[in-house]
Write a protein that holds these residues in place. Structure first.
Motif, PDB file in Angstrom:
ATOM      1  N   UNK A  86       0.788  -1.227   0.000  1.00 57.13           N
ATOM      2  CA  UNK A  86       0.000   0.000   0.000  1.00 57.13           C
ATOM      3  C   UNK A  86       0.831   1.293   0.000  1.00 57.13           C
ATOM      4  N   UNK A  87       2.074   1.209   0.409  1.00 53.41           N
ATOM      5  CA  UNK A  87       2.928   2.408   0.457  1.00 53.41           C
ATOM      6  C   UNK A  87       3.585   2.719  -0.876  1.00 53.41           C
ATOM      7  N   UNK A  88       3.433   1.839  -1.850  1.00 50.06           N
ATOM      8  CA  UNK A  88       4.071   1.998  -3.157  1.00 50.06           C
ATOM      9  C   UNK A  88       3.074   2.567  -4.167  1.00 50.06           C
TER      10      UNK A  88
ATOM     11  N   UNK B  47      17.011  -0.861  -3.283  1.00 48.58           N
ATOM     12  CA  UNK B  47      16.698  -0.907  -1.845  1.00 48.58           C
ATOM     13  C   UNK B  47      17.991  -0.894  -1.023  1.00 48.58           C
ATOM     14  N   UNK B  48      17.951  -0.189   0.090  1.00 47.66           N
ATOM     15  CA  UNK B  48      19.132  -0.069   0.954  1.00 47.66           C
ATOM     16  C   UNK B  48      19.650  -1.431   1.409  1.00 47.66           C
TER      17      UNK B  48
ATOM     18  N   UNK C  72      10.826  -6.396   1.207  1.00 49.12           N
ATOM     19  CA  UNK C  72      10.953  -5.098   0.527  1.00 49.12           C
ATOM     20  C   UNK C  72      11.758  -5.225  -0.764  1.00 49.12           C
ATOM     21  N   UNK C  73      12.548  -6.290  -0.872  1.00 48.10           N
ATOM     22  CA  UNK C  73      13.367  -6.505  -2.062  1.00 48.10           C
ATOM     23  C   UNK C  73      12.546  -6.946  -3.279  1.00 48.10           C
ATOM     24  N   UNK C  74      11.301  -7.324  -3.072  1.00 49.99           N
ATOM     25  CA  UNK C  74      10.479  -7.869  -4.158  1.00 49.99           C
ATOM     26  C   UNK C  74       9.855  -6.742  -4.973  1.00 49.99           C
TER      27      UNK C  74
END
Length: 113
Positions: free
Chosen positions: A8-10, A61-62, A87-89
């Motif tokens: 939802x944040x993307x 991504x960091x 988060x890497x996906x």
């Protein structure tokens, strides 16, 4: 049933969700950052996408840059990294039966629904 692996944040993921809502078709939302994906599920998704695991990794991504960037990883190690750090996906991923796409650009979603 159509499934969307959604964050939802993307903004791109939200656009993908909006495209599915506009289609009027039934679908299931899977918030993969909250509902952990198994290695088996992720392997199945990658197979449906018809890509290599590295092609599903968000390389900006960091966590990728700090922990994985300059390492040589097997496909299984990449999958395990994505399971450990979802988060890497890349996102959103939309699956309809045996077809799947990464919804970037959003129009790709329309090709399989």
């Amino acid at each position: 049933m159509i499934k969307i692996y959604h964050n939802p944040r993307c903004s791109k993921s939200r656009l993908g969700l909006a495209a599915l809502e506009a289609s009027g078709k039934e679908f299931e939302i899977i918030k993969y950052l909250e509902d952990e994906l198994s290695s088996k599920t992720l392997t199945s998704i990658i197979s449906k996408l018809g890509i290599k695991p590295i092609d599903l990794v968000r390389k900006n991504e960091a966590i990728w840059k700090s922990d994985y960037k300059n390492k040589t990883l097997t496909d299984q190690e990449l999958i395990e990294a994505m399971v450990k750090h979802p988060k890497l996906i890349e996102r959103p991923i939309v699956i309809n039966g045996d077809k799947a796409v990464i919804g970037r650009p959003t129009e790709k979603i329309l090709e399989i629904i």
